[in-house]
Design a protein around this motif. Structure first.
Motif, mmCIF file in Angstrom:
data_model
loop_
_atom_site.group_PDB
_atom_site.id
_atom_site.type_symbol
_atom_site.label_atom_id
_atom_site.label_comp_id
_atom_site.label_asym_id
_atom_site.label_seq_id
_atom_site.Cartn_x
_atom_site.Cartn_y
_atom_site.Cartn_z
ATOM 1 N N PRO A 1 -12.867 -0.960 -2.153
ATOM 2 C CA PRO A 1 -12.264 -2.182 -2.690
ATOM 3 C C PRO A 1 -12.828 -3.465 -2.066
ATOM 4 N N PRO B 1 -4.412 6.034 7.855
ATOM 5 C CA PRO B 1 -5.870 5.840 7.841
ATOM 6 C C PRO B 1 -6.268 4.369 7.888
ATOM 7 N N VAL B 2 -5.468 3.520 7.260
ATOM 8 C CA VAL B 2 -5.837 2.107 7.240
ATOM 9 C C VAL B 2 -5.666 1.500 8.631
ATOM 10 N N ALA C 1 -2.939 -3.905 -4.102
ATOM 11 C CA ALA C 1 -2.574 -2.768 -3.253
ATOM 12 C C ALA C 1 -3.507 -1.579 -3.458
ATOM 13 N N LEU C 2 -4.802 -1.856 -3.506
ATOM 14 C CA LEU C 2 -5.763 -0.745 -3.550
ATOM 15 C C LEU C 2 -5.864 -0.139 -2.161
ATOM 16 N N TYR C 3 -6.161 1.171 -2.107
ATOM 17 C CA TYR C 3 -6.274 1.814 -0.806
ATOM 18 C C TYR C 3 -7.634 1.458 -0.218
ATOM 19 N N PRO C 4 -7.670 0.686 0.850
ATOM 20 C CA PRO C 4 -8.949 0.144 1.316
ATOM 21 C C PRO C 4 -9.889 1.200 1.885
ATOM 22 N N HIS C 5 -9.331 2.341 2.272
ATOM 23 C CA HIS C 5 -10.181 3.353 2.902
ATOM 24 C C HIS C 5 -10.715 4.357 1.884
ATOM 25 N N LEU D 1 -11.201 -3.174 8.072
ATOM 26 C CA LEU D 1 -11.017 -2.053 7.160
ATOM 27 C C LEU D 1 -9.890 -2.356 6.191
ATOM 28 N N GLY E 1 -8.305 -4.422 0.394
ATOM 29 C CA GLY E 1 -7.323 -3.601 -0.307
ATOM 30 C C GLY E 1 -6.409 -4.453 -1.146
ATOM 31 N N PHE F 1 -6.200 9.246 -6.915
ATOM 32 C CA PHE F 1 -5.255 9.558 -5.841
ATOM 33 C C PHE F 1 -3.970 10.211 -6.353
ATOM 34 N N LEU G 1 0.833 -1.197 0.000
ATOM 35 C CA LEU G 1 0.000 0.000 0.000
ATOM 36 C C LEU G 1 0.867 1.247 0.000
ATOM 37 N N ARG H 1 -1.284 9.485 4.429
ATOM 38 C CA ARG H 1 -2.468 9.421 3.572
ATOM 39 C C ARG H 1 -2.946 8.008 3.349
ATOM 40 N N VAL H 2 -2.078 7.021 3.545
ATOM 41 C CA VAL H 2 -2.502 5.649 3.281
ATOM 42 C C VAL H 2 -2.349 4.747 4.509
ATOM 43 N N GLN I 1 4.154 11.338 3.147
ATOM 44 C CA GLN I 1 2.770 11.401 2.659
ATOM 45 C C GLN I 1 2.159 10.011 2.596
#
Lengths: 288, 362
Positions: free
Chosen positions: B131, A201-202, B85-89, A281, A285, B98, A180, A197-198, A193
């Motif tokens: 996702p 939050p996850v 690797a998609l952003y799950p949120h 959550l 992904g 993005f 990710l 940003r990733v 960042q």
């Protein structure tokens, strides 16, 4: 048919036994708490009655009224204690979470010399009973003038909470796939960042739960606070409970009332944050 | 669009070297597939191009620019990961946009680019989902959409199809190829699946143990493998290899049977060699394609048959080695039936038994 029926009977029997077991277990957990709530609403005579009175005859707010009343008439500086508790718990939690995030992320993502040793050392600090530190801590704090200050308590609680938050947050960051952050970097993020940003939050729900634990630890801690706080300038609510003891009497009702006030913010916070603790959550992904 | 050049590229973890000074020039708009077994260094090579792994030695250039020390975000590449690797949120829309958002492009531009990518990959009805609410194939498409939105110079794919089931994999393979035709961009694609490599690539790069074994178009590497590794790795079923010794223009197998040296190859008298025959080039008489000018015949007992519909795969034994052969226009085969097989010598191969290198006529 007969075997069918006996099977059904057994299933029902098991179900009932299951409920009874659950009820007993929940009773053991809940009754002391409910007893405190109940006692805060009834006169001292009834609290002290032997055999115990289970069904209250007379519920009133006398203990609460007295507690908020003037000092000397059973009053206690509740609001000051509450403010002290809040300042100390919130500040120490925020600091512990920031350090825990930095540390947990480092343990989850990077390889460095002495990683295992440092991790074990952090965990070992949890094995030392807090009270054992109270005397050395008292002496040091007395020398540097941290006794009876917010800062002193905050530092103490940060030290208590950091190993635990690092350990918890490390676990949550481990569940966030490395890819990710890599994808974010390829998408144009800097390392920093990509984290904010990733990855953050996850892992947010996990970090929130680490925050609850840290907050509750500080909010409820008594042993060290009772040594390191002296006056209304820094006494926290658990220490404030002791105000209800005097040379010859114990004001049980008042103590219970303050305890209820103490529990409420913790409960509210837990419920508030729990809503955000959406499990899974991270799921979805990655992988199919 | 840009070329990619790898010059003496090395990756080492301490004393362990996993990529050995490889050289590769990828042309603008070319679809290059790196293929090889697990641990051959193909993914590491791709990650070095992406900037996700440090380079231990050598040079990588994208376009005319050496990118060795540039972070991934400055290389103008995009990458599709094996696990997506998609952003799950974020929703699909946010996932797609993005990179443009990070680049601080105006929202109107982002919307246009995202909608266009969604249109290309038929993601439009899914834009507001997360996702977690997508199927594997849909996630795969989102990952590709995220890659195309920003018009990079080079696309990198790291085993993008290996998490999909067989049917979906075939579909997505076609979509990737169409996408390449449509965008005309340079693609470096890593896979361990030789079928994917053959079907997608303009050129295949076959890697083993951190070395490049052969580079060529799918047909080149299929028809002219440089060694036994490439010969068995490319093509399904794998090429049959038979050990033998050269004697007067023929190869004598271990059981004494003789096969003529294939026309395109040469070997010294007495040399120990490996004879390579693909299943497509050894077929039972009467069930074969026209086999060319040079034909040898052998008798083999069939031990097992695998009917595939239009053809049947036959397992037989020749000189103590199990050989796979094909039968066109299949008929039922009895257990241990002995059949006469034609070998198309024009399509056979000869390798040095010790080094495995092809013994091509100069």
């Amino acid at each position: 048919m007969a075997s069918n029926q006996s099977h059904r009977m057994r299933r029902r029997g098991l179900k009932i036994a299951h409920f009874i077991g659950l009820f007993l277990a929940m009773s053991v957990i809940c009754i002391p708490g409910l007893w405190i709530v109940l006692n805060s609403f009834r006169p001292t005579v009834e609290i002290m009655a032997k055999p115990p009175v289970w069904i209250p005859n007379d519920l009133n707010l006398d203990h609460y009224r007295a507690m908020f009343g003037a000092v000397g008439e059973g009053g206690v500086p509740v609001l000051t204690y509450f403010r002290n508790s809040l300042i100390i718990s919130v500040t120490s939690t925020v600091i512990a979470i920031l350090i825990g995030m930095a540390g947990g992320y480092a343990f989850a993502r990077y390889r460095f010399k002495g990683k295992a040793a440092i991790f074990i050392a952090l965990m070992v600090t949890r094995a030392v009973p807090g009270v054992a530190l109270s005397l050395p801590l008292f002496i040091i704090y007395a020398r540097v003038g941290l006794i009876d200050t917010h800062i002193g308590m905050i530092v103490t609680y940060v030290a208590m909470n950091v190993p635990f938050t690092i350990w918890l947050i490390d676990g949550f960051f481990r569940q966030v796939p490395r890819e990710l952050a890599e994808a974010a970097e390829i998408d144009g993020c800097t390392r920093w960042q990509a984290f904010w940003r990733v990855e953050f939050p996850v892992a947010r729900s996990g970090i929130a739960s680490a925050g609850i634990f840290a907050f509750l630890t500080s909010w409820n801690e008594y042993a060290l606070a009772s040594q390191l706080t002296r006056s209304v300038t820094s006494k926290t609510m658990p220490v404030g409970l002791l105000d209800f003891t005097s040379e010859f009497t114990l004001n049980w009702g008042g103590m219970c009332a303050l305890a209820v006030l103490m529990i409420i913010p913790a409960l509210v916070l837990t419920f508030l944050v729990q809503k955000h603790l959406i499990a899974g959550l991270t799921f979805g992904g990655v992988k199919g | 669009m840009a070329q990619v050049h790898l010059r003496n590229l090395i990756k080492a973890y301490g004393a362990l070297q996993v990529v050995h000074a490889i050289n590769l020039d990828i042309a603008d708009g070319e679809f290059v597939v790196l293929v090889g077994p697990s641990g051959c260094g193909k993914s590491t090579t791709l990650r070095m191009i992406a900037g996700l792994e440090d380079i231990s030695g050598g040079e990588i250039a994208i376009g005319e620019r050496v990118v060795n020390d540039l972070p991934p975000r400055d290389r103008n590449i995009s990458m599709v990961f094996q696990n997506y690797a998609l952003y799950p949120h974020m929703t699909v829309r946010e996932n797609l946009g993005f990179s443009l958002k990070i680049a601080k492009r105006p929202q109107a531009d982002i919307d246009v680019a995202v909608n266009k990518a969604a249109d290309i990959l038929s993601l439009t009805p899914l834009m507001d989902r997360r996702p977690a609410a997508l199927s594997g194939g849909q996630r795969q498409r989102v990952a590709m959409g995220r890659a195309i939105v920003r018009h990079p110079e080079v696309f990198l794919f790291d085993e993008p199809l290996s998490n999909l089931d067989a049917k979906l994999r075939t579909q997505m393979r076609v979509e990737i190829k169409k996408l390449h035709q449509r965008l005309g961009s340079t693609i470096v694609y890593v896979t361990h699946d030789q079928v994917e490599a053959m079907t997608l690539a303009d050129r295949i790069v076959i890697m083993r143990d951190g070395h490049i074994e052969q580079v060529g178009t799918p047909i080149e590497v299929f028809d002219n493998p440089v060694n036994t590794f490439v010969a068995t790795f490319i093509g399904s079923p794998p090429m049959n290899l038979l050990e033998g010794r050269v004697d007067q223009g023929a190869v004598v197998l271990t059981d004494g049977s003789r096969l003529p040296i294939p026309p395109r190859y040469t070997a010294a008298q007495g040399a120990a060699v490996t004879y390579g025959i693909r299943a497509d080039n050894i077929m039972p008489v009467g069930h074969a394609l026209p086999a060319g000018d040079h034909i040898a015949t052998v008798d083999m007992a069939v031990t097992l048959s695998e009917p595939l519909g239009t053809e049947t795969l036959l397992f037989a034994e020749l000189a103590g080695t199990e050989v796979q052969a094909k039968m066109l226009n299949p008929r039922p085969v009895r257990g241990r039936e002995t059949m006469t097989f034609q070998i198309a010598l024009d399509k056979c191969h000869l390798f040095d038994a010790a080094t495995g290198s092809a013994l091509r006529r100069a």
